[in-house]
Design a protein around this motif. Structure first.
Motif, PDB file in Angstrom:
ATOM      1  N   ILE A   1      -3.529   2.026  -2.922  1.00 27.99           N
ATOM      2  CA  ILE A   1      -4.502   0.954  -2.680  1.00 27.99           C
ATOM      3  C   ILE A   1      -5.436   1.360  -1.547  1.00 27.99           C
TER       4      ILE A   1
ATOM      5  N   ILE B   1      -7.538  -4.591  -0.628  1.00 28.12           N
ATOM      6  CA  ILE B   1      -7.049  -5.727  -1.400  1.00 28.12           C
ATOM      7  C   ILE B   1      -7.672  -7.015  -0.864  1.00 28.12           C
TER       8      ILE B   1
ATOM      9  N   SER C   1      -5.557 -11.693  -6.965  1.00 26.67           N
ATOM     10  CA  SER C   1      -5.961 -10.586  -6.108  1.00 26.67           C
ATOM     11  C   SER C   1      -6.920  -9.643  -6.828  1.00 26.67           C
TER      12      SER C   1
ATOM     13  N   SER D   1       0.819  -1.216   0.000  1.00 24.85           N
ATOM     14  CA  SER D   1       0.000   0.000   0.000  1.00 24.85           C
ATOM     15  C   SER D   1       0.852   1.264   0.000  1.00 24.85           C
TER      16      SER D   1
ATOM     17  N   ILE E   1      -7.873  -5.597  -6.366  1.00 23.47           N
ATOM     18  CA  ILE E   1      -7.388  -4.403  -5.701  1.00 23.47           C
ATOM     19  C   ILE E   1      -8.287  -3.218  -6.025  1.00 23.47           C
TER      20      ILE E   1
ATOM     21  N   LYS F   1      -8.467   0.802  -5.950  1.00 24.27           N
ATOM     22  CA  LYS F   1      -7.601   1.968  -5.891  1.00 24.27           C
ATOM     23  C   LYS F   1      -8.426   3.241  -5.708  1.00 24.27           C
TER      24      LYS F   1
END
Length: 294
Positions: A276, A279, A287, A271, A289, A291
């Motif tokens: 991020i 997650i 993964s 991070s 994620i 943002k």
């Protein structure tokens, strides 16, 4: 070959998730939010939302066992969204162990109470599960406990009945609240309590003769602001034991602790290098994620 310090942060994270899974023999998923920083977050970016269910569904692909380790680090969010995640996970797994490396607050603490077993370290915490409401006022967006809103509006009702002439002093305050707010607060308060009670009874205390009694007692304490006075209070591992939750010490297995904290630290480092908010990752290297919005 690159050292761990030279590898990309995401590679290091998935490497530790894989090592943790190999050690435990259980499917392993990380759900972590970058919320213990000074970076601003909108509610949807920082909190448990409906979209997280999709993230969990993606992470469940190709996972094989019937046992799950969920590493949880979150400030909370929607109780309804947490419920959808709990329902989905328990439909897929016979045993769910929730591991809290640092903190799981609000709706995340509710999610933790839906586990079959809960793992916490000396530094780990959960938080009260009493619902909060966000609404606009003349001085900006405000967050307030559902129970405090109920108490305040009930006080207005008492004053208006006993001293009708004083009601005018309350009108500016009442004008900020949308219609039906009291009933919505009452329903949300009841939902939090009912969900935690059901999950504890069905999972953590399943099969115990006094499961219903213990679950009702614990859920009542976690959902009531009168127990902890602040929604942001951190409830330590020993306090969790004190109210009756079943806790396994993270420190009881040194290698397990090292691997778990390595996963958490790797997520923190990721991070720092990548913007991020949230997650969701599994031990297979997959993964999802979230943002910050631009």
């Amino acid at each position: 070959m690159e050292s761990a310090g030279e590898q990309a942060p995401g590679v290091v994270l998935h490497d530790y998730l894989s090592k943790l899974q190999q050690y435990s023999g259980r499917d392993t998923i990380l759900y972590a939010t970058n919320w213990m920083t000074d970076e601003p977050h909108t509610p949807n970016e920082a909190l448990i939302t409906n979209g997280d269910l999709y993230g969990f569904m993606r992470m469940m692909r190709d996972l094989k066992t019937k046992k799950l380790d969920l590493i949880l680090h979150s400030p909370g969010g929607s109780a309804e969204s947490a419920e959808s995640i709990v329902t989905y996970l328990h439909a897929k797994y016979d045993d769910i162990r929730v591991i809290i490396p640092y903190a799981a607050m609000s709706a995340a603490s509710m999610l933790a109470c839906a586990s079959n077993s809960l793992v916490m370290g000396k530094h780990s915490s959960i938080g009260p599960a009493d619902p909060q409401f966000i609404f606009p006022t003349k001085i900006g967006m405000q967050i307030m406990s559902a129970q405090l809103l109920i108490d305040e509006l009930q006080e207005v009702q008492v004053v208006s009945e006993k001293h009708p002439g004083r009601l005018g002093a309350w009108l500016p305050l009442l004008g900020q609240y949308p219609p039906g707010l009291v009933q919505k607060c009452i329903s949300s308060q009841k939902l939090a309590e009912v969900l935690v009670q059901k999950w504890l009874e069905d999972h953590m205390f399943a099969g115990e003769s006094d499961a219903a009694e213990k679950s009702k007692k614990i859920s009542g304490m976690l959902a009531s602001p009168g127990k902890y006075y602040s929604h942001g209070r951190y409830i330590s591992r020993e306090e969790c034991r004190g109210i009756g939750l079943k806790i396994t010490d993270l420190e009881a297995d040194q290698e397990f602790q090292d691997l778990t904290l390595s996963v958490s630290h790797a997520a923190d480092i990721l991070s720092q290098f990548t913007p991020i908010n949230k997650i969701i990752a599994n031990h297979l290297g997959n993964s999802v994620i979230s943002k910050p919005s631009t």
